[in-house]
Design an enzyme around this catalytic site. Structure first.
Site, PDB file in Angstrom:
ATOM      1  N   TYR A 136       0.988  -1.155   0.029  1.00 16.99           N
ATOM      2  CA  TYR A 136      -0.134  -0.152   0.004  1.00 16.99           C
ATOM      3  C   TYR A 136       0.763   1.184  -0.030  1.00 16.99           C
ATOM      4  CZ  TYR A 136      -3.864   3.168   0.850  1.00 16.99           C
ATOM      5  OH  TYR A 136      -4.754   4.159   0.795  1.00 16.99           O
ATOM      6  N   GLN A 197     -11.001  -0.121   0.867  1.00 18.69           N
ATOM      7  CA  GLN A 197     -11.426  -1.021  -0.061  1.00 18.69           C
ATOM      8  C   GLN A 197     -10.111  -1.371  -1.118  1.00 18.69           C
ATOM      9  OE1 GLN A 197     -11.795   2.263   0.134  1.00 18.69           O
ATOM     10  NE2 GLN A 197     -11.347   3.447  -1.889  1.00 18.69           N
ATOM     11  N   ASN A 220      -3.793   5.907   5.996  1.00 17.57           N
ATOM     12  CA  ASN A 220      -4.383   6.735   6.921  1.00 17.57           C
ATOM     13  C   ASN A 220      -5.137   5.906   8.116  1.00 17.57           C
ATOM     14  OD1 ASN A 220      -6.703   5.908   5.604  1.00 17.57           O
ATOM     15  ND2 ASN A 220      -7.039   7.684   4.622  1.00 17.57           N
ATOM     16  N   SER A 243       5.586   9.200  13.125  1.00 16.98           N
ATOM     17  CA  SER A 243       6.751   9.163  13.163  1.00 16.98           C
ATOM     18  C   SER A 243       7.356   9.901  14.461  1.00 16.98           C
ATOM     19  CB  SER A 243       7.393  10.133  12.222  1.00 16.98           C
ATOM     20  OG  SER A 243       8.715   9.757  11.866  1.00 16.98           O
ATOM     21  N   GLN A 265      11.409  15.115  11.595  1.00 13.63           N
ATOM     22  CA  GLN A 265      10.107  14.267  11.782  1.00 13.63           C
ATOM     23  C   GLN A 265       8.961  14.775  12.241  1.00 13.63           C
ATOM     24  OE1 GLN A 265      10.677  10.960  11.305  1.00 13.63           O
ATOM     25  NE2 GLN A 265      12.391  11.890  10.592  1.00 13.63           N
ATOM     26  N   GLU A 333      11.324   5.315  17.641  1.00 13.95           N
ATOM     27  CA  GLU A 333      11.474   4.796  16.239  1.00 13.95           C
ATOM     28  C   GLU A 333      12.903   5.094  15.647  1.00 13.95           C
ATOM     29  OE1 GLU A 333       9.208   5.411  12.017  1.00 13.95           O
ATOM     30  OE2 GLU A 333       9.088   6.850  13.476  1.00 13.95           O
ATOM     31  N   GLU A 421      -0.696 -36.297  29.107  1.00 13.68           N
ATOM     32  CA  GLU A 421      -1.738 -35.565  28.693  1.00 13.68           C
ATOM     33  C   GLU A 421      -3.086 -36.364  28.480  1.00 13.68           C
ATOM     34  OE1 GLU A 421       0.087 -33.192  25.799  1.00 13.68           O
ATOM     35  OE2 GLU A 421       1.539 -32.344  26.943  1.00 13.68           O
TER      36      GLU A 421
END
Length: 440
Positions: A136, A197, A220, A243, A265, A333, A421
């Protein structure tokens, strides 16, 4: 335009420092009920109506006048055309960055292995690449060709057969740099769809979009929410937060450099976080002055201002040892060790997505062309997560081959444990292979 900063000042010696730090670091990617329901509805529609739903959502959300799914497919020739449409300087930069990223990730490749025990039993591990990965990529103004390189190249190095990219083109805006990066990185197919989608299409497949094994790449809140919902149907890289950068400095680096590193950043997002830790109170003052001096010169000054004022901080510590302790507590990060001898402190760093060593190593180099991946754990998840890499596109299968003698020996052990067991079928399955006293 008037901008000003009121960056928080914290002191590790204060009694309530831990509470203030926790408040500063707190951030949750929470999808409200409306977003969550909308994403579920979109996923359901794509599963039920496939390509038709993709076309409809792309028309509605991105303002693209698409008549059919064919209008949302870019072939390899279109990617190659993008290479001719960018400038020679841009192409050279993309190719150089791609080469460095590829060389670095080649070192991450894992190989299959086996070993044979004395009785002939063979144990091992088979490493296999994923068949298909989905990438993506944000579209429109938020276009990141660097992310294309960072996500697609490790997949290709791992041996993934097909990399499918989805990228929205709001109002038909196509970013040639993004397509050129896809061409250089070896992306196989591109669909100009985005949002929840696109995630649903990659996870479940449609008549035209192939189902993938793993979805990677930023997006997003709708994309992040969709990734949460399809996890289990497919793998995902991570749910990334804003970030972050943490700079640990001994007070000897140019304060303008440090201020700009913090900006690098902060300009991503109003929720991004930029923190400086130093034992030198005077240096913190100088950096604060540099922030105020340089901020009005920035194109994204308003975003930086909100980020710095909302989640930024200048933290004074007792000494460099305590600075490292604070860094490990934050688990950032990006961590810059802007000190005279960063190698001396490296063994004490336990939690960080990426570590930038020395005064001349800006975090920005890692974002684009140093070589290591810039897809990194955020929001303290560096305590248990790692950067995206070749290993994220490979899976491991255990190999077990028992010789007759080995099956007999292991059968005794398995039988005892299985009966303990109360799993009798397990026990008898193992016992059938136990050799009798005559060895047959």
């Amino acid at each position: 335009m008037t901008v000003s900063t009121a960056i928080a000042r914290l002191n590790a010696a204060d009694q309530d420092f831990a509470r203030h730090l926790d408040h500063l670091l707190s951030w949750e990617s929470v999808s409200d009920d409306a977003v969550n329901q909308r994403v579920l509805d979109i996923i359901k529609a794509v599963r039920e109506r496939g390509d038709a739903a993709l076309v409809e959502f792309t028309q509605r959300f991105d303002g693209v006048d698409a008549k059919s799914i064919d209008d949302l497919i870019l072939d390899r020739a279109r990617l190659e055309l993008a290479l001719t449409r960018i400038t020679p300087v841009q192409r050279e930069a993309l190719e150089k960055a791609a080469n460095r990223v590829r060389i670095y990730h080649e070192r991450q490749k894992q190989d299959s292995w086996q070993y044979t025990e004395a009785d002939g039993t063979v144990l091992g591990q088979k490493v296999t690449p994923l068949d298909r990965a989905g990438l993506y990529v944000p579209g429109g103004k938020a276009s990141y060709p660097s992310s294309v390189l960072m996500n697609a190249i490790p997949a290709k190095v791992a041996g993934v057969t097909e990399v499918v990219m989805v990228v929205p083109t709001p109002r038909g805006e196509v970013n040639e740099l993004v397509l050129a990066a896809a061409c250089i990185a070896g992306v196989d197919r591109v669909f100009t769809v985005g949002g929840a989608q696109a995630v649903a299409a990659l996870a479940y497949g449609t008549e035209s979009v192939p189902q993938v094994d793993k979805i990677v790449g930023p997006g997003n809140i709708y994309v992040a929410t969709a990734k949460r919902h399809v996890f289990g149907q497919v793998g995902i890289d991570m749910i990334a937060g804003p970030s972050e950068i943490l700079v640990v400095c001994d007070g000897q680096t140019d304060p303008d450099w440090i201020a700009m590193d913090l900006f690098s950043q902060a300009e991503h997002d109003e929720d991004a976080q930029a923190i400086l830790v130093s034992p030198d109170a005077g240096f913190l003052d100088r950096v604060a002055a540099s922030i105020d001096k340089l901020l009005p010169t920035m194109e994204r000054a308003e975003i930086i201002e909100k980020s710095i004022n909302g989640r930024g901080a200048l933290i004074q510590v007792r000494d460099m040892q305590q600075a490292i302790e604070v860094a490990n507590r934050i688990a950032p990060e990006h961590l810059e060790l802007s000190v005279a001898d960063p190698q001396a402190w490296l063994p004490q760093i336990r939690h960080a997505g990426a570590i930038f060593m020395g005064r001349h190593t800006s975090e920005a180099l890692g974002d684009y062309c140093a070589g290591p991946n810039h897809v990194l754990p955020t929001s303290g998840t560096a305590r248990f997560s790692s950067p995206l890499g070749v290993y994220d596109f490979q899976k491991r299968s255990s190999i077990i081959f028992c010789s007759e003698q080995g099956a007999s020996e292991l059968g005794h052990t398995a039988s005892v444990l299985a009966r303990g067991e109360s799993l009798t079928a397990h026990a008898r399955s193992a016992e059938y292979r136990i050799l009798n006293e005559k060895g047959n």
